[in-house]
Motif scaffolding. Structure first.
Motif, PDB file in Angstrom:
ATOM      1  N   PHE A  78       0.820  -1.218   0.000  1.00 42.13           N
ATOM      2  CA  PHE A  78       0.000   0.000   0.000  1.00 42.13           C
ATOM      3  C   PHE A  78       0.849   1.262   0.000  1.00 42.13           C
ATOM      4  O   PHE A  78       0.390   2.332   0.381  1.00 42.13           O
ATOM      5  CB  PHE A  78      -0.944  -0.010   1.199  1.00 42.13           C
ATOM      6  N   HIS A  79       2.096   1.107  -0.421  1.00 44.40           N
ATOM      7  CA  HIS A  79       3.048   2.215  -0.466  1.00 44.40           C
ATOM      8  C   HIS A  79       2.412   3.482  -1.058  1.00 44.40           C
ATOM      9  O   HIS A  79       1.836   3.439  -2.139  1.00 44.40           O
ATOM     10  CB  HIS A  79       4.256   1.803  -1.307  1.00 44.40           C
ATOM     11  N   GLY A  80       2.509   4.585  -0.319  1.00 46.85           N
ATOM     12  CA  GLY A  80       2.045   5.863  -0.831  1.00 46.85           C
ATOM     13  C   GLY A  80       0.536   6.047  -0.789  1.00 46.85           C
ATOM     14  O   GLY A  80       0.026   7.066  -1.257  1.00 46.85           O
ATOM     15  N   GLN A  81      -0.196   5.113  -0.246  1.00 46.89           N
ATOM     16  CA  GLN A  81      -1.660   5.225  -0.252  1.00 46.89           C
ATOM     17  C   GLN A  81      -2.216   5.682   1.093  1.00 46.89           C
ATOM     18  O   GLN A  81      -3.424   5.803   1.239  1.00 46.89           O
ATOM     19  CB  GLN A  81      -2.293   3.897  -0.673  1.00 46.89           C
ATOM     20  N   ASN A  82      -1.316   5.889   2.079  1.00 48.59           N
ATOM     21  CA  ASN A  82      -1.744   6.467   3.339  1.00 48.59           C
ATOM     22  C   ASN A  82      -2.756   5.611   4.101  1.00 48.59           C
ATOM     23  O   ASN A  82      -3.729   6.119   4.646  1.00 48.59           O
ATOM     24  CB  ASN A  82      -2.323   7.863   3.079  1.00 48.59           C
ATOM     25  N   VAL A  83      -2.561   4.317   4.098  1.00 46.02           N
ATOM     26  CA  VAL A  83      -3.419   3.380   4.829  1.00 46.02           C
ATOM     27  C   VAL A  83      -2.497   2.382   5.527  1.00 46.02           C
ATOM     28  O   VAL A  83      -1.300   2.362   5.240  1.00 46.02           O
ATOM     29  CB  VAL A  83      -4.385   2.638   3.876  1.00 46.02           C
ATOM     30  N   PRO A  84      -3.031   1.562   6.439  1.00 45.58           N
ATOM     31  CA  PRO A  84      -2.139   0.617   7.134  1.00 45.58           C
ATOM     32  C   PRO A  84      -1.354  -0.255   6.139  1.00 45.58           C
ATOM     33  O   PRO A  84      -1.901  -0.682   5.131  1.00 45.58           O
ATOM     34  CB  PRO A  84      -3.105  -0.235   7.958  1.00 45.58           C
ATOM     35  N   PRO A  85      -0.063  -0.486   6.397  1.00 44.41           N
ATOM     36  CA  PRO A  85       0.792  -1.199   5.442  1.00 44.41           C
ATOM     37  C   PRO A  85       0.544  -2.701   5.415  1.00 44.41           C
ATOM     38  O   PRO A  85      -0.111  -3.261   6.289  1.00 44.41           O
ATOM     39  CB  PRO A  85       2.195  -0.910   5.974  1.00 44.41           C
ATOM     40  N   SER A  86       1.044  -3.321   4.376  1.00 45.09           N
ATOM     41  CA  SER A  86       1.004  -4.771   4.249  1.00 45.09           C
ATOM     42  C   SER A  86       2.305  -5.215   3.589  1.00 45.09           C
ATOM     43  O   SER A  86       2.381  -5.375   2.384  1.00 45.09           O
ATOM     44  CB  SER A  86      -0.207  -5.194   3.403  1.00 45.09           C
ATOM     45  N   PRO A  87       3.381  -5.337   4.402  1.00 45.58           N
ATOM     46  CA  PRO A  87       4.690  -5.640   3.826  1.00 45.58           C
ATOM     47  C   PRO A  87       4.820  -7.085   3.368  1.00 45.58           C
ATOM     48  O   PRO A  87       4.236  -7.985   3.971  1.00 45.58           O
ATOM     49  CB  PRO A  87       5.654  -5.353   4.985  1.00 45.58           C
ATOM     50  N   GLY A  88       5.576  -7.254   2.306  1.00 42.46           N
ATOM     51  CA  GLY A  88       5.829  -8.602   1.808  1.00 42.46           C
ATOM     52  C   GLY A  88       6.985  -8.585   0.827  1.00 42.46           C
ATOM     53  O   GLY A  88       7.411  -7.525   0.369  1.00 42.46           O
ATOM     54  N   PRO A  89       7.508  -9.783   0.502  1.00 48.19           N
ATOM     55  CA  PRO A  89       8.675  -9.860  -0.378  1.00 48.19           C
ATOM     56  C   PRO A  89       8.313  -9.683  -1.851  1.00 48.19           C
ATOM     57  O   PRO A  89       7.301 -10.219  -2.305  1.00 48.19           O
ATOM     58  CB  PRO A  89       9.193 -11.283  -0.129  1.00 48.19           C
ATOM     59  N   VAL A  90       9.121  -8.902  -2.568  1.00 51.92           N
ATOM     60  CA  VAL A  90       8.928  -8.702  -4.014  1.00 51.92           C
ATOM     61  C   VAL A  90      10.289  -8.652  -4.712  1.00 51.92           C
ATOM     62  O   VAL A  90      11.313  -8.407  -4.073  1.00 51.92           O
ATOM     63  CB  VAL A  90       8.172  -7.387  -4.333  1.00 51.92           C
ATOM     64  N   TYR A  91      10.263  -8.849  -6.028  1.00 48.42           N
ATOM     65  CA  TYR A  91      11.472  -8.736  -6.842  1.00 48.42           C
ATOM     66  C   TYR A  91      11.412  -7.491  -7.716  1.00 48.42           C
ATOM     67  O   TYR A  91      10.328  -7.066  -8.133  1.00 48.42           O
ATOM     68  CB  TYR A  91      11.576  -9.914  -7.817  1.00 48.42           C
ATOM     69  N   ILE A  92      12.599  -6.967  -8.012  1.00 45.33           N
ATOM     70  CA  ILE A  92      12.754  -6.045  -9.147  1.00 45.33           C
ATOM     71  C   ILE A  92      14.029  -6.464  -9.890  1.00 45.33           C
ATOM     72  O   ILE A  92      14.864  -7.182  -9.325  1.00 45.33           O
ATOM     73  CB  ILE A  92      12.892  -4.552  -8.743  1.00 45.33           C
ATOM     74  N   HIS A  93      14.163  -6.017 -11.146  1.00 50.10           N
ATOM     75  CA  HIS A  93      15.424  -6.203 -11.859  1.00 50.10           C
ATOM     76  C   HIS A  93      16.539  -5.503 -11.084  1.00 50.10           C
ATOM     77  O   HIS A  93      16.351  -4.371 -10.629  1.00 50.10           O
ATOM     78  CB  HIS A  93      15.354  -5.576 -13.259  1.00 50.10           C
ATOM     79  N   ALA A  94      17.687  -6.155 -10.970  1.00 50.26           N
ATOM     80  CA  ALA A  94      18.821  -5.522 -10.296  1.00 50.26           C
ATOM     81  C   ALA A  94      19.339  -4.355 -11.132  1.00 50.26           C
ATOM     82  O   ALA A  94      19.783  -3.343 -10.597  1.00 50.26           O
ATOM     83  CB  ALA A  94      19.924  -6.543 -10.047  1.00 50.26           C
ATOM     84  N   LYS A  95      19.270  -4.512 -12.463  1.00 53.79           N
ATOM     85  CA  LYS A  95      19.692  -3.416 -13.347  1.00 53.79           C
ATOM     86  C   LYS A  95      18.478  -2.544 -13.679  1.00 53.79           C
ATOM     87  O   LYS A  95      17.332  -2.994 -13.614  1.00 53.79           O
ATOM     88  CB  LYS A  95      20.257  -4.000 -14.648  1.00 53.79           C
ATOM     89  N   GLU A  96      18.778  -1.319 -14.070  1.00 52.66           N
ATOM     90  CA  GLU A  96      17.721  -0.365 -14.406  1.00 52.66           C
ATOM     91  C   GLU A  96      16.767  -0.949 -15.452  1.00 52.66           C
ATOM     92  O   GLU A  96      17.201  -1.627 -16.379  1.00 52.66           O
ATOM     93  CB  GLU A  96      18.372   0.896 -14.960  1.00 52.66           C
ATOM     94  N   CYS A  97      15.474  -0.699 -15.300  1.00 50.89           N
ATOM     95  CA  CYS A  97      14.491  -1.137 -16.291  1.00 50.89           C
ATOM     96  C   CYS A  97      13.426  -0.057 -16.410  1.00 50.89           C
ATOM     97  O   CYS A  97      13.253   0.740 -15.492  1.00 50.89           O
ATOM     98  CB  CYS A  97      13.892  -2.493 -15.894  1.00 50.89           C
ATOM     99  N   PRO A  98      12.739   0.013 -17.548  1.00 56.77           N
ATOM    100  CA  PRO A  98      11.720   1.056 -17.713  1.00 56.77           C
ATOM    101  C   PRO A  98      10.467   0.716 -16.904  1.00 56.77           C
ATOM    102  O   PRO A  98      10.048  -0.432 -16.871  1.00 56.77           O
ATOM    103  CB  PRO A  98      11.406   1.018 -19.214  1.00 56.77           C
TER     104      PRO A  98
END
Ligand code: ZN
Length: 155
Positions: A63-83
């Protein structure tokens, strides 16, 4: 044409994780490794290439940036820059026909419905959820892994 689009994580979040190797807000250490399984990048919404590209695993508040209680969990992103995903209408191609869980939220993060889809039902199921005026947005998770993938919003 679809009346909704997927929203990926902001580029600032991807940039910060790559630069600091820490999870935003939580500070937990992020982990970098060559993708060993299906690793969908939450920034470009493409897959990190198996046994080829590096992925960073970190803790994200869905809920990042939505101003409500969070719900953290594991996610992936590319290690190198991507669009960043360009928010074109519909479900991103990489996720069509997969086992997905659609969570429809109303104001103040109230969970109004949870629908598990398979066999390409995701487009129709999303339309039904977003046709309800009390639904503000839909979170999409992998049904198998339970991880947050992206948010769906009306166009
Ligand atoms: Zn990516």
């Amino acid at each position: 044409m679809s009346s909704f689009h997927a929203v990926a994580i902001p580029s600032e979040v991807a940039r910060a994780v790559r630069a600091t190797m820490k999870s935003p807000k939580y500070g937990f250490p992020a982990h970098k490794e060559v993708a060993a399984g299906r690793a969908p990048c939450r920034h470009c919404l493409e897959l990190v290439k198996l046994n080829e590209e590096e992925a960073i695993l970190f803790t994200l508040d869905a809920f990042h940036g939505q101003n409500v209680p969070p719900s953290p969990g594991p996610v992936y992103i590319h290690a190198k820059e991507c669009p960043r995903y360009d928010e074109r209408p519909g479900i991103p191609e990489t996720y069509r026909g997969r086992l997905l869980t659609l969570e429809a939220f109303g104001s103040d993060r109230r969970l109004l419905a949870e629908v598990r889809v398979a066999n390409g039902e995701e487009e129709a199921a999303t339309k039904v959820l977003l046709a309800k005026p009390e639904v503000e947005y839909v979170h999409v998770r992998s049904t198998e892994a339970g991880c947050y993938l992206f948010r769906l919003e009306r166009n």
